[in-house]
Design a protein around this motif. Structure first.
Motif, PDB file in Angstrom:
ATOM      1  N   LYS A   1      -7.981   8.670   2.937  1.00 56.88           N
ATOM      2  CA  LYS A   1      -8.229   7.531   3.823  1.00 56.88           C
ATOM      3  C   LYS A   1      -7.597   7.731   5.195  1.00 56.88           C
ATOM      4  CE  LYS A   1      -8.133   2.476   3.901  1.00 56.88           C
ATOM      5  NZ  LYS A   1      -7.687   1.238   3.240  1.00 56.88           N
TER       6      LYS A   1
ATOM      7  N   ASP B   1       0.847  -1.195   0.000  1.00 57.61           N
ATOM      8  CA  ASP B   1       0.000   0.000   0.000  1.00 57.61           C
ATOM      9  C   ASP B   1       0.881   1.243   0.000  1.00 57.61           C
ATOM     10  OD1 ASP B   1      -2.387  -1.440   0.167  1.00 57.61           O
ATOM     11  OD2 ASP B   1      -2.226  -1.585   2.344  1.00 57.61           O
ATOM     12  N   THR B   2       0.271   2.351  -0.422  1.00 59.06           N
ATOM     13  CA  THR B   2       0.940   3.650  -0.361  1.00 59.06           C
ATOM     14  C   THR B   2       0.260   4.498   0.695  1.00 59.06           C
ATOM     15  OG1 THR B   2       1.539   3.561  -2.700  1.00 59.06           O
ATOM     16  CG2 THR B   2       1.563   5.729  -1.646  1.00 59.06           C
ATOM     17  N   TYR B   3       1.040   5.140   1.543  1.00 53.87           N
ATOM     18  CA  TYR B   3       0.482   5.948   2.622  1.00 53.87           C
ATOM     19  C   TYR B   3       0.865   7.410   2.398  1.00 53.87           C
ATOM     20  CZ  TYR B   3      -0.153   1.361   4.650  1.00 53.87           C
ATOM     21  OH  TYR B   3      -0.514   0.049   4.844  1.00 53.87           O
TER      22      TYR B   3
ATOM     23  N   SER C   1       0.650   4.827  10.270  1.00 56.31           N
ATOM     24  CA  SER C   1       1.064   4.827   8.865  1.00 56.31           C
ATOM     25  C   SER C   1       2.576   5.014   8.746  1.00 56.31           C
ATOM     26  CB  SER C   1       0.340   5.937   8.102  1.00 56.31           C
ATOM     27  OG  SER C   1      -1.052   5.700   8.062  1.00 56.31           O
TER      28      SER C   1
ATOM     29  N   ARG D   1      -8.157   5.833   8.874  1.00 58.41           N
ATOM     30  CA  ARG D   1      -7.084   5.152   9.604  1.00 58.41           C
ATOM     31  C   ARG D   1      -6.963   5.702  11.024  1.00 58.41           C
ATOM     32  NH1 ARG D   1      -3.932   5.825   4.483  1.00 58.41           N
ATOM     33  NH2 ARG D   1      -4.018   3.828   3.390  1.00 58.41           N
TER      34      ARG D   1
ATOM     35  N   SER E   1      -5.195 -11.318  -1.895  1.00 58.17           N
ATOM     36  CA  SER E   1      -5.661 -10.114  -1.213  1.00 58.17           C
ATOM     37  C   SER E   1      -7.051 -10.373  -0.646  1.00 58.17           C
ATOM     38  CB  SER E   1      -5.713  -8.917  -2.170  1.00 58.17           C
ATOM     39  OG  SER E   1      -6.289  -7.789  -1.541  1.00 58.17           O
TER      40      SER E   1
ATOM     41  N   SER F   1      -3.723  11.683   2.093  1.00 60.51           N
ATOM     42  CA  SER F   1      -4.687  10.705   1.611  1.00 60.51           C
ATOM     43  C   SER F   1      -6.060  10.932   2.237  1.00 60.51           C
ATOM     44  CB  SER F   1      -4.200   9.288   1.938  1.00 60.51           C
ATOM     45  OG  SER F   1      -5.215   8.346   1.681  1.00 60.51           O
TER      46      SER F   1
ATOM     47  N   GLN G   1       7.857  -1.218   5.273  1.00 61.15           N
ATOM     48  CA  GLN G   1       7.980  -1.465   3.847  1.00 61.15           C
ATOM     49  C   GLN G   1       9.395  -1.174   3.363  1.00 61.15           C
ATOM     50  OE1 GLN G   1       4.959   0.893   1.961  1.00 61.15           O
ATOM     51  NE2 GLN G   1       3.267  -0.237   2.889  1.00 61.15           N
TER      52      GLN G   1
ATOM     53  N   ASP H   1      -8.900  -7.718   0.330  1.00 60.81           N
ATOM     54  CA  ASP H   1      -9.507  -6.390   0.279  1.00 60.81           C
ATOM     55  C   ASP H   1     -10.637  -6.355  -0.743  1.00 60.81           C
ATOM     56  OD1 ASP H   1     -10.012  -3.587  -0.069  1.00 60.81           O
ATOM     57  OD2 ASP H   1      -8.057  -3.193   0.832  1.00 60.81           O
TER      58      ASP H   1
END
Length: 367
Positions: free
Chosen positions: A53, A45-47, A89, A57, A124, A51, A96, A126
């Motif tokens: 989202k 994932d990219t944080y 995050s 979170r 996944s 974002s 990562q 998701d």
């Protein structure tokens, strides 16, 4: 990242104590899952700091004492309470970076010239990934020679392998093309829930309803597309209705006396529904354009129903009841000059008052 969190750290022997141990366990799980594959691609994932989202979170980790690590080394001990670690995050981004460096240093794999695969298997759990894969194999990847697309989903102790290529054929191209719009409009991580997925799927199976959101994946959100999307959501909430807007639903609910004048319980206004539709379109474009470009670079979330609060983007809502607007009176005939809120406020009684503003109303202003 959801799969990383499924590594059974407490059940492994020898026990996982350091992040080096964690990386070994994760690599073993990945290679075991892909032992029949020619290539294994690990996608994180990219944080992003801005974002949409992030608000979700933060809500999920609000009651936890987050463990924030901005740099991770191999010999560093894994936190005892991993949920507190994954709530951050910053910590996930650090993990990562650590794992990519660890793989480069410790894992001896082999590479081969890139080619167009005819069969791909992904792992996944998701729902967003599931919906996006169905969309893209139908709209984009089938023409590139991809014949089989499999999705491995793990839910607790249950494990299922879904043939997405067959699911697309069973659903049909038109319905599959509508799925990202359906998912975003009825509720996902970044949009509010409206109706249920089952009700939306039942609605979209009707051709005249599916046409309402069939072109919602267009990059430009037009006024006509907004109106059609609102009508589709109305159909999800009330399948048999001929109504087209959320304001119509509110009026119908009041007229039928199914609800009292409770602004917390009634259907939202069309104004707020349109804000929601803007947010749904923004999220859908992030999914639709993901394989080709970074949609966040051309779509400002603040133009699509979000407002900035500090460093976070949160949904924008319009207050449905203006401040100072009196509630409809409940005094019946409204004969008492100082007992009827409408008479005191100097306004007419309306159809939402107990008297319904009819012949029995004694409010002289109504007459």
């Amino acid at each position: 990242m959801a799969l990383v969190r499924k590594v059974p750290l407490k059940k492994l022997d020898p026990p996982v104590k350091t992040f080096h141990d964690f990386a070994i366990a994760l690599t073993s799980m990945v290679t075991k899952a892909g032992h029949n594959c020619d290539e294994i691609h690990i996608v994180f994932d990219t944080y992003r700091e801005d974002s949409i989202k992030n608000g979700e979170r933060e809500r999920r980790g609000k009651s936890k004492e987050m463990v924030v690590l901005d740099v991770i080394s191999p010999n560093q001990n894994v936190p005892v309470v991993l949920e507190n670690f994954w709530s951050s995050s910053i910590s996930k981004t650090a993990f990562q970076a650590f794992y990519v460096e660890w793989l480069t240093t410790n894992y001896q794999g082999h590479s081969k010239p890139p080619s167009g695969p005819t069969s791909i298997t992904l792992s996944s759990g998701d729902t967003d990934v599931f919906v996006c894969l169905l969309y893209h194999i139908t709209v984009n990847w089938r023409d590139l020679g991809l014949k089989e697309l499999w999705l491995v989903r793990n839910s607790g102790v249950r494990r299922s392998i879904l043939p997405l290529h067959d699911i697309c054929l069973a659903l049909g191209d038109e319905l599959t093309k509508c799925l990202p719009a359906l998912h975003a409009l009825t509720g996902c991580d970044t949009t509010s829930k409206i109706s249920t997925k089952l009700a939306a799927l039942n609605a979209v199976r009707i051709p005249e309803n599916s046409s309402l959101i069939l072109n919602f994946d267009s990059p430009q959100l037009t006024e006509n597309a907004i109106q059609l999307a609102e009508t589709f959501l109305v159909k999800c909430l009330k399948p048999s209705t001929d109504l087209k807007t959320f304001d119509d639903l509110r009026h119908a609910a009041f007229d039928s006396n199914a609800l009292k004048m409770d602004f917390e319980r009634t259907t939202c206004t069309s104004t707020n529904a349109r804000k929601h539709i803007h947010r749904g379109h923004h999220q859908q474009q992030l999914w639709v354009q993901a394989p080709f470009r970074d949609a966040t670079s051309i779509m400002n979330a603040e133009n699509y129903g979000f407002v900035r609060l500090g460093s976070s983007l949160i949904p924008e809502f319009v207050i449905s009841k203006p401040e100072g607007l009196p509630d409809p009176c409940t005094c019946g005939k409204c004969a008492r000059k100082n007992g009827c809120p409408c008479r005191v406020a100097g306004i007419k009684c309306c159809k939402y008052c107990k008297c319904k503003g009819g012949d029995c109303c004694k409010n002289p202003i109504t007459e």
